[in-house]
Design an enzyme around this catalytic site. Structure first.
Site, PDB file in Angstrom:
ATOM      1  CG  ASP A 174      -1.721  -1.223   1.360  1.00  0.00           C
ATOM      2  OD1 ASP A 174      -1.845  -1.932   0.347  1.00  0.00           O
ATOM      3  OD2 ASP A 174      -2.198  -1.500   2.462  1.00  0.00           O
ATOM      4  CG  ASN A 510      20.938   5.084 -15.419  1.00  0.00           C
ATOM      5  OD1 ASN A 510      20.624   6.261 -15.586  1.00  0.00           O
ATOM      6  ND2 ASN A 510      21.194   4.578 -14.228  1.00  0.00           N
ATOM      7  CG  ASN A 511      24.764   6.174 -21.439  1.00  0.00           C
ATOM      8  OD1 ASN A 511      23.579   6.496 -21.491  1.00  0.00           O
ATOM      9  ND2 ASN A 511      25.509   6.101 -22.513  1.00  0.00           N
ATOM     10  CG  MET A 552      21.663  -4.136 -25.126  1.00  0.00           C
ATOM     11  SD  MET A 552      20.173  -3.263 -25.640  1.00  0.00           S
ATOM     12  CE  MET A 552      20.265  -3.483 -27.383  1.00  0.00           C
ATOM     13  CD  GLN A 642      19.638  -6.205 -22.532  1.00  0.00           C
ATOM     14  OE1 GLN A 642      20.301  -5.719 -21.630  1.00  0.00           O
ATOM     15  NE2 GLN A 642      20.192  -6.761 -23.578  1.00  0.00           N
TER      16      GLN A 642
END
Ligand code: ADP
Ligand code: ADP
Length: 763
Positions: A174, A510-511, A552, A642
């Site tokens: 919750d 995320n680079n 990747m 991905q």
């Protein structure tokens, strides 16, 4: 400016080698309603506890097991928590326990703990369970006195067990416990909800209802904190075309809503009550990572606890681990309940914390379309484009940007195919209705290309002029960042680029410098974790098998490392942490040892660019040869799966919220730079990247991020998640050094939140 990243060594770090658990006993229990990710938390507590030399006990069946004692309290071993990371619910059992609510029950529980010299307790549960834990700790010395008086324990035992340390972790779908942004289980429940709600009407818990409404682009959401105003029936029916999300306890019945919709609109309507669907399935990548991080934190907090430190809750605020006094959280949670009971809804929303409040504000902004006549008219034109490879959540970001932009009075323009479409003039006005249903769609609906603007500056400038574009929002990955640098560097030459420009990071890798996370990476992590689960399952029954899996990420090891943490990998090879033949040998030896235990499986992840010569094939062959007779190997290259797929709830929400913030910045910056009848912005701080840093969304001039960037390898020079590597290694039974300087300090539950500034905002 570019160069290889040399791992930095600072001597100011604090290592936990100094914190020993020798001679200590820690017990872990799960209590209340079960939640996905509880197992990951238990696994982390057990392994970290054993790692630091403590004895760790399971308490089965929650407080009931603690009251009953006996076989319910069992010593845990390293192997006893194997293969539970991917399992839903709680393996050690949870129960509601009436007896623990009574003094007698708690006295029995105390007796059971003292008999085993357990003075460290880790409770994973919801607000009820944590309230109980808090009470137990407060009563502890009194309970010991009573046990002595009754002759059940001697004075010595009372003396040596005089301090009870308690650490709580919120495990509840919750997310209704104050002080925490995300609780263990919430993200998995959101996964289940969006699976169902992408198309239908539903009922869910209130936090879940709200966030899933954001994630699905629901037209209407009913939550107790926001009761509908008079006349809601008419206005809902007027605009209802897609989905309505109703939260449990919203004050009226979902069925009532159904009847209304059928009556007023004649729509064929069905109510689906999600109920236990929300608790099912496997835990999401986010929940496993959160739970693993928190489990390790919990053990650290227990080791550091003293007679004067209060019982605490370990949690995550933004991306940062924090410790909060359990009592303050409990009090605040009770205040929310009280405000709700008294129907003081605004007060309740405020007490719920900034994250809930922000979700609500964003939801309101995106769902209520005002009549055109009610909207301000800014006379500004804002262009939106996607740049780089597609990432899940880009469309949610575009939808949010378009709608918030329109609400703020701008005319919104969509550019197709990134900077390529830009210079070719593929630019069209985009309206509120054009982005309907975009939140849940993968890929990039605008079209995205890797093309950089550098070679086409003149043509892009011309298009900006033709369409009279006053501001740019770029949603994309590394090329978006480089592109923005190129455009802002060309401002001297082209006046057209003297407009506010902002990018939000969207890439699976995320680079991007300046942001801890980017849109799309959570979806990719889930794809990796799901696949690893399947691969593990494929080997069930097969003994002694090791999988080598390639992920990747370019040169960025985020997906491999964090995916490895979520999948329970034995080793993860990445570019940022160089490895040589001795490491490979040690890793093979480690697996050989592991095969001698009852855990006869292994998972090894390798980032695609981790090493030019130690390729996935090479590693596969090396492991095959060296493991001959002990284990056999299989390899798997995950590839583009991905990048595809429907965005995860986290990416939908993150994309939605960050794009809304970006547009609000554009509005402010446009106003500030509008002088003499035109927009002119050429200072550094008018070409920004909006990123998530620790616990806030921060606007940073792209030019200032240059120094933080390794342009050759397309990664930031400093990456926060490298700190998660030791954690992953510890959980895979490697000895390693763990830097704890960043681990949670005790903080307080804040009533007055810091004001948002121009450059930073709460997430
Ligand atoms: P949750 O932890 O998910 O909120 P509950 O509210 O059912 O679930 O609490 C789980 C258990 O925690 C209860 O069955 C009870 O044993 C214990 N508990 C809850 N509230 C208290 C309390 N005020 N005092 C003592 N024990 C409590
Ligand atoms: P809320 O909607 O309550 O603001 P979000 O959906 O934005 O919550 O996400 C909760 C928080 O969890 C985020 O603020 C983010 O900092 C953190 N978070 C998300 N993904 C990760 C991750 N992969 N690793 C670490 N922290 C994460």
């Amino acid at each position: 400016m570019a160069g290889a990243v040399a791992p930095k060594r600072q001597d100011t770090r604090k290592f936990f080698e100094n914190l020993s658990g020798a001679g200590k006993s820690i017990a872990v229990l799960t209590s209340g309603g079960d939640a996905q990710g509880m197992n990951a938390a238990v696994r982390a507590v057990v392994r970290m506890g054993i790692y630091v030399g403590a004895k760790v006990y399971f308490i089965h069946e929650g407080y009931q097991g603690m009251v009953d004692g006996g076989d319910n309290i069992k010593e845990a071993t390293w192997e006893s928590v194997s293969s539970m990371l991917q399992v839903g619910g709680t393996v050690i059992g949870s129960a509601r326990c009436k007896e623990f609510r009574s003094h007698e029950g708690r006295l029995k529980a105390a007796h059971n703990l003292v008999q085993r010299s357990i003075t460290n307790l880790c409770v994973i549960g919801g607000d009820g369970s944590l309230t109980g834990a808090n009470l137990f700790r407060e009563e502890w010395s009194g309970l010991l006195d009573e046990l002595v008086q009754q002759g059940l324990i001697d004075k010595e035992a009372a003396c040596s067990n005089s301090e009870l340390h308690i650490v709580g972790m919120v495990g509840s779908i919750d997310n209704d416990f104050c002080g925490t942004d995300m609780t263990i289980g919430t993200d998995s429940a959101l996964h289940r909800i969006i699976e169902v709600v992408d198309a239908i009407m539903t009922t869910a818990q209130r936090y879940l209802a709200l966030v899933s409404a954001l994630a699905c682009g629901a037209d209407w959401v009913f939550i107790p904190e926001m009761p509908p105003e008079d006349g809601w029936e008419d206005s809902m029916c007027q605009k209802l075309s897609e989905v309505t999300t109703v939260s449990e306890g919203a004050g009226f019945k979902a069925l009532l809503t159904e009847e209304l919709v059928v009556r007023c609109l004649g729509f064929d309507t069905r109510v689906t009550i999600l109920g236990h669907v929300q608790r099912g399935g496997t835990p999401s990548a986010f929940d496993r990572i959160l739970a693993s991080r928190m489990g390790v934190e919990a053990v650290l907090a227990l080791l550091e606890a003293s007679a004067t430190t209060p019982a605490c809750v370990v949690s995550l605020v933004g991306n940062q681990a924090v410790r909060l006094p359990l009592m303050e959280c409990v009090q605040m949670t009770q205040e929310v309940q009280k405000a709700m009971d008294e129907k003081k809804f605004e007060e309740a929303v405020r007490l719920r914390g900034r994250s809930f409040e922000n979700n609500l504000t964003t939801y309101r902004l995106l769902s209520y379309r005002n009549a055109d006549s009610e909207l301000p008219n800014s006379s500004f034109n804002v262009a939106v484009l996607n740049v780089g490879a597609p990432a899940a959540g880009m469309n949610a970001a575009v939808r949010s940007a378009v709608r918030v932009g329109i609400t703020e009075g701008h005319k919104m323009f969509a550019v197709s195919d990134g900077f390529e479409g830009f210079y070719k003039g593929h630019i069209k006005e985009i309206k509120w209705g054009d982005v309907g249903g975009w939140t849940g769609q993968g890929g990039s609906l605008l079209g995205t290309k890797r093309t950089l603007p550098g070679k086409h500056l003149e043509k892009i400038a011309e298009q900006i002029k033709i369409h009279n574009i006053n501001a740019l929002l770029v949603i994309g990955g590394f090329e978006a960042y480089v592109g923005l640098l190129e455009l802002s560097a060309a401002r001297d030459k082209y006046n057209e680029f003297c407009v506010p420009m902002v990018m939000v990071p969207a890439t699976v890798s995320n680079n991007i410098p300046g942001s801890d996370l980017s849109i799309g990476s959570d979806t990719a992590l889930n794809a990796i974790t799901d696949t690893c689960d399947r691969i593990k399952q494929s080997a069930s029954g097969t003994k002694r098998r090791v999988f080598i899996i390639e992920t990747m990420g370019g040169y960025c090891g985020y997906l491999a490392t964090v995916g490895g943490l979520a999948a329970g990998a034995d080793t993860v090879y990445i570019y940022e942490e160089p490895f040589d033949i001795r490491d490979l040998q040690a890793n093979v030896e480690h697996l050989t040892q592991k095969m001698k235990t009852s855990i006869q499986r292994g998972i090894v992840l390798r980032n695609e660019n981790s090493n030019e010569n130690f390729t996935t094939d090479f590693i596969y062959q090396l492991y095959t040869e060296e493991g001959r007779g002990v284990f056999d190997c299989r390899k798997n290259i995950l590839g583009h799966m991905q990048q595809g797929g429907a965005p995860s709830p986290f990416d939908r929400n993150f994309g939605t919220k960050i794009a809304a913030k970006a547009i609000q910045w554009i509005t402010r910056t446009l106003k500030e730079s509008y002088k003499g009848g035109r927009v002119f912005a050429n200072s550094e701080d008018t070409a920004c990247l909006l990123g998530m840093r620790r616990r806030a969304l921060v606007f940073q001039p792209v030019s200032q991020l240059r120094d933080e960037t390794d342009f050759v390898h397309r990664i930031p020079k400093e990456q926060w998640w490298l700190k998660l590597r030791p954690l992953m290694k510890i959980l895979a039974k490697y000895k390693t050094s763990y830097d704890v300087s960043d681990s949670g300090q005790l903080e307080h539950v804040t009533r007055v939140r810091p004001k948002e500034t121009n450059t930073s905002a709460a997430i």
